[in-house]
Design an enzyme around this catalytic site. Structure first.
Site, short mmCIF file in Angstrom:
data_model
loop_
_atom_site.label_atom_id
_atom_site.label_comp_id
_atom_site.label_asym_id
_atom_site.label_seq_id
_atom_site.Cartn_x
_atom_site.Cartn_y
_atom_site.Cartn_z
N HIS A 1 -10.48 -16.66 26.48
CA HIS A 1 -9.70 -17.80 25.99
C HIS A 1 -9.55 -17.71 24.47
O HIS A 1 -8.45 -17.85 23.92
CB HIS A 1 -10.41 -19.10 26.40
N HIS B 1 -14.86 -17.90 28.26
CA HIS B 1 -14.72 -18.47 26.92
C HIS B 1 -14.14 -17.45 25.96
O HIS B 1 -13.22 -17.74 25.18
CB HIS B 1 -16.10 -18.91 26.39
N HIS C 1 -18.84 -16.34 33.12
CA HIS C 1 -18.60 -17.65 32.49
C HIS C 1 -18.32 -17.47 31.00
O HIS C 1 -17.31 -17.96 30.48
CB HIS C 1 -19.83 -18.54 32.70
N GLU C 2 -19.21 -16.77 30.31
CA GLU C 2 -19.04 -16.59 28.87
C GLU C 2 -17.83 -15.71 28.55
O GLU C 2 -17.16 -15.91 27.53
CB GLU C 2 -20.31 -16.00 28.25
#
Length: 595
Positions: A387, A384, A380-381
């Site tokens: 991105h 980020h 998940h991180e």
């Protein structure tokens, strides 16, 4: 565990930002010089296009220094909170940022007053890089006040967040929970585990001991929560918005219809699906009465394996192969260049996040314990961080920062791809049922629960706008009612449900929670197409990751082939939930019949 006992390769390398404190303070002095230069340009930056460009180049550089300085200080403080040298650095950069904000409060007013001249400057190619961001400044015209009033409003910023600061400062102590005759510590980290316990007495005691503390201080929490709502309503009114909702959506240039569309889909049209899911839980657990605090009991008793950090990366690299070599190499860099601080230790901030800026790596804080949740949190991180990395490497410093509105898309895409990967590699029906359950729970939290939160928050904001009183009883009665509607007739509300609203920090973020729903619906659409081999979707998604904040968020999502203004996006997401629910129900009931 103490930080000094953790292997250096399992901590982040912040020396890539500043090798020593002297470098930090050298950049701080450069930033102060830039602020002085900008103040000297106040009366001349609008005289011609060259001076206009020079001012904005200096302002961009100042912003870069501030972000880099802040990143270095806050990352260090989050893992070494007792190090006073870093605390001093952090306090210093926060103080300087306040100084910058108040010193440059003339900027927006002067830009608006000279909007025709600014629009003319923006036609020049040498200002192309600034065109979108400065057009966004001009879009504020209706909501910008006189210089005198803007200065007054800016001076209220330090006191307007007092309610949020009080909420953050409150630390409650909870009575212990008794498990097998032994006292166990209850806190926000252990609450969920107690609520998964098979013993109903443990679940009830944990829930009551936790939320009775919020009831004890209900008037304090009511004052802080209503204070936030009143603050948002005040600024919306002063800035000539119709209300707090319109004001909160303005920066993203999002119509209020999108907010209400999400609430309509989740809280009305598709809520019966969630009620059906809760009824299934009650049936599987064979409970005559099922309380809201019983909903965390695992429906599938399956012990996932423990993972090392290297094993997590092996799985994650397999999962993200779908994006191609460039994306895979970013994930490898995260490990090789030590972007991640993995293990929990005394004093370290709880939870996980990705943080960085144009001039740093996108660092990740975790509290890794080797379970599936650690693996899921890591991917998940990394979503980020990938991105952020792609945005910073394909956009200028002016356009690299993407908005919160789209911030949860990349992380949720990664997390959803991981669950699908685990489903594909499940070695038994029980393991498959476990990951289907994980996916359902993830969907519930994002596409059902967050819109309920958003509805509650919107009502409180409306009360504040209309000047209605907000006593604790009014707030908790409303929250009790919303939860009863949300969970449905099969679930009985505990007496403390109303007070649980005081535990949720998202209500202090000004219409943030609905964005989780948006992120999940967009992610489900993207993942389903990627897994079906849609190369056009893959290319559009990767371009989205590279686009930073170069366009309005809605336009960025349209370019990514997921239009958040269309009903179909939400209908597809909820139908996907229904498909997963059907598959899970069949497997779990078949498993139950064979026991």
């Amino acid at each position: 565990m103490e930080r000094k006992s953790i292997a250096i390769e399992d901590t982040w390398d912040l020396s890539r930002i500043y090798a020593n404190k002297q470098e930090f303070y050298t950049d701080l002095e450069k930033a102060k010089d830039l602020l002085s230069s900008l103040l000297q340009q106040k009366d001349s930056f609008l005289e011609n296009d060259d001076q206009f460009l020079k001012f904005h180049q200096d302002e961009t550089m100042l912003s870069r220094y501030i972000q880099k300085l802040h990143c270095f200080a806050h990352l260090h403080c989050d893992v070494e909170p007792n190090n006073q040298e870093y605390q001093t650095m952090y306090a210093t950069i926060l103080s300087f940022y306040d100084q910058v904000t108040s010193s440059l409060d003339f900027y927006t007013v002067m830009m608006i007053e000279n909007s025709d001249k600014v629009a003319q400057y923006l036609e020049d190619e040498k200002l192309e890089d600034y065109r979108y961001s400065l057009q966004e400044v001009l879009r504020q015209k209706k909501h910008v006040l006189s210089q005198e009033l803007e200065t007054i409003v800016s001076k209220t910023s330090s006191i307007s967040d007092i309610s949020s600061q009080v909420f953050d400062a409150l630390r409650l102590d909870y009575d212990p929970v008794h498990v097998d005759g032994k006292e166990k510590v209850l806190n926000s980290a252990t609450l969920t585990e107690f609520l998964k316990n098979k013993d109903p007495k443990v679940r009830k005691e944990a829930y009551h001991n936790f939320f009775k503390e919020y009831k004890k201080f209900e008037n304090v929490y009511a004052a802080t929560l209503s204070g936030v709502m009143k603050k948002d309503a005040f600024y919306a009114d002063v800035k000539n918005f119709e209300g707090p909702l319109e004001a909160s959506l303005f920066d993203d240039n999002v119509p209020t219809s999108l907010f209400f569309k999400i609430l309509e889909k989740a809280n009305v049209q598709y809520r019966p699906l969630f009620h059906r899911y809760n009824a299934l839980k009650k049936k599987i657990l064979n409970l005559d009465t099922m309380y809201n605090y019983d909903l965390n009991i695992p429906l599938v008793q399956y012990q996932t394996k423990k993972y090392t950090i290297d094993e997590c990366f092996d799985i994650i690299l397999d999962v993200v192969q779908i994006f191609g070599e460039d994306y895979v190499n970013i994930i490898k860099k995260a490990r090789e260049e030590r972007w991640i601080d993995y293990y929990p230790h005394a004093g370290k901030r709880i939870g996980a996040y990705s943080s960085g800026c144009y001039d740093t790596n996108p660092y990740i804080l975790m509290n890794f314990i080797g379970d599936y949740n650690s693996l899921s949190t890591m991917i998940h991180e990394l979503g980020h961080s990938a991105h952020s990395y792609l945005s910073c490497h394909h956009q200028s410093p002016v356009n690299c920062d993407y908005r919160i509105f789209v911030a949860e898309v990349a992380s949720t895409v990664n997390e959803t791809l991981l669950i699908n990967y685990m489903l594909d590699h499940a070695s038994s029906e029980k393991e498959k049922a476990y990951f289907l359950y994980e996916l359902l729970e993830n969907c519930v939290g994002l596409i059902f629960r967050q819109p309920m939160y958003a509805d509650f928050e919107h009502i409180l904001h409306t009360w504040a706008k209309e000047g209605k009183p907000m006593s604790s009883q009014m707030i908790t009665d409303l929250y009790y009612t919303k939860n009863a509607e949300y969970y449905g007739p099969e679930i009985t509300m505990d007496e403390y449900v109303g007070y649980s609203c005081y535990y949720i920090p998202h209500f202090y973020y000004n219409y943030y929670v609905y964005k989780y729903t948006l992120g999940m619906t967009v992610a489900l659409a993207i993942v389903s197409r990627l897994l079906n081999g849609d190369e056009k979707q893959k290319e559009a998604y990767l371009n989205f990751l590279k686009s930073g904040g170069s366009k309005d968020p809605v336009d960025l999502l349209k370019d990514a082939l997921v239009n958040p203004l269309e009903d179909q996006l939400y209908d597809d997401a909820f139908h996907y939930f229904e498909t997963i629910l059907n598959e899970f129900e069949k497997i779990i009931l078949d498993m139950s019949s064979t026991l």
